[in-house]
Write a protein that holds these residues in place. Structure first.
Motif, PDB file in Angstrom:
ATOM      1  N   ILE A   1       0.730  -0.914  -0.041  1.00 47.23           N
ATOM      2  CA  ILE A   1       0.159   0.070   0.474  1.00 47.23           C
ATOM      3  C   ILE A   1       0.674   1.300  -0.038  1.00 47.23           C
ATOM      4  O   ILE A   1       1.544   1.218   1.202  1.00 47.23           O
ATOM      5  CB  ILE A   1      -1.064   0.150   1.008  1.00 47.23           C
ATOM      6  CG1 ILE A   1      -1.562  -1.135   1.512  1.00 47.23           C
ATOM      7  CG2 ILE A   1      -1.798   1.259   1.463  1.00 47.23           C
ATOM      8  CD1 ILE A   1      -2.939  -1.393   2.144  1.00 47.23           C
ATOM      9  N   PRO A   2       0.560   2.303  -1.161  1.00 48.29           N
ATOM     10  CA  PRO A   2       1.557   3.212  -1.253  1.00 48.29           C
ATOM     11  C   PRO A   2       1.174   4.070   0.085  1.00 48.29           C
ATOM     12  O   PRO A   2      -0.016   4.265   0.825  1.00 48.29           O
ATOM     13  CB  PRO A   2       0.756   3.920  -2.526  1.00 48.29           C
ATOM     14  CG  PRO A   2      -0.187   3.184  -2.886  1.00 48.29           C
ATOM     15  CD  PRO A   2       0.298   1.560  -2.358  1.00 48.29           C
ATOM     16  N   LYS A   3       2.586   4.936   0.550  1.00 47.96           N
ATOM     17  CA  LYS A   3       2.160   6.069   1.648  1.00 47.96           C
ATOM     18  C   LYS A   3       1.938   7.691   1.214  1.00 47.96           C
ATOM     19  O   LYS A   3       2.667   7.563   0.331  1.00 47.96           O
ATOM     20  CB  LYS A   3       2.848   6.174   2.899  1.00 47.96           C
ATOM     21  CG  LYS A   3       3.382   4.165   3.347  1.00 47.96           C
ATOM     22  CD  LYS A   3       1.553   3.445   3.925  1.00 47.96           C
ATOM     23  CE  LYS A   3       2.051   2.821   4.555  1.00 47.96           C
ATOM     24  NZ  LYS A   3       2.134   1.542   3.338  1.00 47.96           N
ATOM     25  N   GLN A   4       1.476   7.908   1.837  1.00 52.29           N
ATOM     26  CA  GLN A   4       1.118   9.781   1.808  1.00 52.29           C
ATOM     27  C   GLN A   4       1.589  10.426   2.607  1.00 52.29           C
ATOM     28  O   GLN A   4       1.111  10.262   3.452  1.00 52.29           O
ATOM     29  CB  GLN A   4      -0.207   9.981   1.256  1.00 52.29           C
ATOM     30  CG  GLN A   4      -0.689   9.588  -0.421  1.00 52.29           C
ATOM     31  CD  GLN A   4      -1.835   9.351  -0.672  1.00 52.29           C
ATOM     32  OE1 GLN A   4      -3.104   9.531   0.394  1.00 52.29           O
ATOM     33  NE2 GLN A   4      -1.858  10.113  -1.464  1.00 52.29           N
TER      34      GLN A   4
ATOM     35  N   HIS B   1      -2.243   4.926   1.704  1.00 56.12           N
ATOM     36  CA  HIS B   1      -2.185   5.790   0.336  1.00 56.12           C
ATOM     37  C   HIS B   1      -4.489   6.135   0.470  1.00 56.12           C
ATOM     38  O   HIS B   1      -4.767   4.868   0.570  1.00 56.12           O
ATOM     39  CB  HIS B   1      -2.120   5.506  -1.310  1.00 56.12           C
ATOM     40  CG  HIS B   1      -2.228   6.378  -2.386  1.00 56.12           C
ATOM     41  ND1 HIS B   1      -3.772   6.627  -2.708  1.00 56.12           N
ATOM     42  CD2 HIS B   1      -2.083   7.050  -3.287  1.00 56.12           C
ATOM     43  CE1 HIS B   1      -3.656   7.527  -3.745  1.00 56.12           C
ATOM     44  NE2 HIS B   1      -2.335   7.554  -4.276  1.00 56.12           N
ATOM     45  N   TYR B   2      -5.282   6.829   0.161  1.00 59.60           N
ATOM     46  CA  TYR B   2      -6.444   7.374   0.470  1.00 59.60           C
ATOM     47  C   TYR B   2      -6.654   6.498  -0.597  1.00 59.60           C
ATOM     48  O   TYR B   2      -6.172   6.015  -1.495  1.00 59.60           O
ATOM     49  CB  TYR B   2      -6.841   8.825  -0.146  1.00 59.60           C
ATOM     50  CG  TYR B   2      -6.301   9.484   1.205  1.00 59.60           C
ATOM     51  CD1 TYR B   2      -6.250   9.445   2.791  1.00 59.60           C
ATOM     52  CD2 TYR B   2      -5.742  10.494   1.072  1.00 59.60           C
ATOM     53  CE1 TYR B   2      -6.365   9.687   3.659  1.00 59.60           C
ATOM     54  CE2 TYR B   2      -5.900  11.727   1.842  1.00 59.60           C
ATOM     55  CZ  TYR B   2      -5.817  11.463   3.818  1.00 59.60           C
ATOM     56  OH  TYR B   2      -5.655  11.734   4.206  1.00 59.60           O
ATOM     57  N   PHE B   3      -8.128   6.117  -0.720  1.00 58.05           N
ATOM     58  CA  PHE B   3      -8.827   5.399  -1.748  1.00 58.05           C
ATOM     59  C   PHE B   3      -9.136   4.772  -1.860  1.00 58.05           C
ATOM     60  O   PHE B   3      -9.346   3.687  -3.285  1.00 58.05           O
ATOM     61  CB  PHE B   3      -8.930   6.722  -3.128  1.00 58.05           C
ATOM     62  CG  PHE B   3      -8.942   7.831  -3.414  1.00 58.05           C
ATOM     63  CD1 PHE B   3      -9.587   8.973  -2.535  1.00 58.05           C
ATOM     64  CD2 PHE B   3      -7.181   8.211  -4.199  1.00 58.05           C
ATOM     65  CE1 PHE B   3      -9.457   9.943  -2.561  1.00 58.05           C
ATOM     66  CE2 PHE B   3      -7.108  10.336  -3.176  1.00 58.05           C
ATOM     67  CZ  PHE B   3      -8.773  10.255  -2.491  1.00 58.05           C
ATOM     68  N   GLY B   4      -8.214   3.260  -1.123  1.00 54.72           N
ATOM     69  CA  GLY B   4      -7.843   2.046  -1.255  1.00 54.72           C
ATOM     70  C   GLY B   4      -7.289   1.856  -1.781  1.00 54.72           C
ATOM     71  O   GLY B   4      -6.996   0.764  -2.436  1.00 54.72           O
ATOM     72  N   MET B   5      -5.870   2.593  -2.329  1.00 54.80           N
ATOM     73  CA  MET B   5      -5.327   2.288  -4.200  1.00 54.80           C
ATOM     74  C   MET B   5      -4.003   1.363  -3.740  1.00 54.80           C
ATOM     75  O   MET B   5      -3.771   1.475  -2.248  1.00 54.80           O
ATOM     76  CB  MET B   5      -4.565   3.609  -4.580  1.00 54.80           C
ATOM     77  CG  MET B   5      -5.354   4.311  -5.639  1.00 54.80           C
ATOM     78  SD  MET B   5      -6.419   2.871  -6.511  1.00 54.80           S
ATOM     79  CE  MET B   5      -4.484   2.747  -7.992  1.00 54.80           C
TER      80      MET B   5
END
Ligand code: FES
Ligand code: FES
Lengths: 161, 203
Positions: free
Chosen positions: B68-71, B78-82
């Motif tokens: 899961i990418p981090k932001q 990452h938002y939106f379940g990406m």
């Protein structure tokens, strides 16, 4: 700066000072195609989704300078009343919209999904259709996405006959 | 005798009570003493400089250990379940490039660079120590089969790596934090570390 692109099948040339202007505003304000909506301007809601070279793109985070030579499809170019796209047909059959604001973005995202996965599972839908609908029409949308896949399959089968 | 015992008990209760009252505030205001985090990373070897960059969130956010990418500067998921998807580029139809283009977008605050994607799963750095990250970047099984020469070029030349020094603004128009070492010093440090035999200190 002059940008040449194809929008809904027609060549267009756009004169613009700021090449970073989002494609969304060019489509809405310069080409007067108001079907593509502005929701957040932050690539977060998906209301502005259209296709660039057949792929779903959030046009609020897509600078017009990158659209040079590209093929753009908006909801107006997906189909029309006489010949609706399977996604549009399914949306009508399932009476999906409530206020309707988010719907063009969802339909464009769905059409792009069906190009890649013709018969998406619920998991495919969960992963790929992540736009936001403030009216929470998600339940009807899911039904419509499956219906669109079925219509597309029927249409493809008929064309092959 | 009994009286004296009672008196001791009374003083004891008094003393304990006083201690509790006197310290009440301390235990209830979550006071803490900040510990200065200087540790070994504040030195100036080429390894230290390189690692101050590679352990920064501008790098680690896209080297996750959970696909899961981090932001952001706080490295939230990452938002939106990406997530990674099959090709490190997100899901089949909604992918990194649905929102991220080849350059930062100042109007929306969406970051971008050529080949915007997650690092392959084997290249996860999230949660690793700097020693473990160094071992990982030198291990062909985890570095994309690169020789150390190729790794050095990747670390100093790849546009997505160097994006860390041009990270643009976020959704609120606020500049993202850059790594704590300048790009020039980082490139010099990486080259020097490799030229000197890429030795990993034992800490
Ligand atoms: S307006 Fe583009 S994603 Fe919301
Ligand atoms: S139908 Fe109203 S926001 Fe989706």
């Amino acid at each position: 700066m002059t940008i040449s692109l194809i929008v809904n099948g027609a060549p267009q040339t756009v004169e613009i000072t700021d090449g970073n202007t989002p494609l969304l505003w060019v489509v809405r304000d310069l080409l007067n195609l108001k079907g593509t909506k502005f929701g957040c301007g932050k690539a977060a809601c998906g209301a502005c989704t259209l296709h660039v070279d057949g792929e779903a793109i959030r046009s609020c985070s897509y600078p017009i300078k990158l659209a040079e030579g590209k093929t753009i499809t908006t909801i107006e170019g997906l189909g029309n009343e006489q010949d609706p796209h399977p996604v549009q047909q399914a949306w009508i059959e399932e009476i999906v919209p409530q206020c309707g604001y988010c719907q063009p973005g969802f339909m464009m995202a769905t059409a792009a999904l069906l190009n890649i996965i013709p018969e998406p599972t619920d998991a495919d839908i969960d992963q790929n259709i992540i736009n936001v609908c403030r009216c929470a029409t998600y339940y009807r949308m899911r039904k419509a996405i499956h219906r669109a896949a079925a219509i597309q399959k029927e249409t493809t089968a008929k064309t092959k006959e | 005798m009994k009286k004296r015992k009672n008196r001791y008990a009374f003083y004891l209760v008094l003393a304990v009570g006083f201690f509790v009252v006197a310290n009440y505030g301390r235990y209830n205001t979550l006071e803490y003493i900040p510990i200065s985090v200087t540790e070994a990373t504040n030195t100036d070897t080429s390894f230290d400089k390189m690692m101050r960059v590679l352990t920064h969130e501008r790098c680690v956010n896209c080297h996750p250990n959970d696909n899961i990418p981090k932001q952001g500067d706080n490295s939230h998921p990452h938002y939106f379940g990406m997530a990674r998807g099959k090709t490190n580029m997100g899901f089949d139809a909604t992918k990194c490039n649905t929102c991220h283009q080849s350059e930062n977008d100042a109007y929306s605050g969406v970051p971008g660079a050529p080949e915007w994607s997650l690092a392959p799963a084997a290249m996860y750095w999230e949660g690793l120590t700097r020693i473990e990250i160094a071992e990982s970047i030198l291990d062909p099984k985890r570095n994309g089969g690169r020789t150390s020469e190729e790794t050095m070029h990747h670390l100093t030349e790849h546009e997505l790596v160097l994006w860390a020094w041009d990270p643009g603004v976020d959704a609120n128009g606020v500049l993202r934090e850059k790594p704590p070492v300048s790009k020039e010093d980082y490139i010099k440090a990486v080259k020097q570390w490799f030229a000197e035999g890429h030795r990993i200190p034992s800490e």
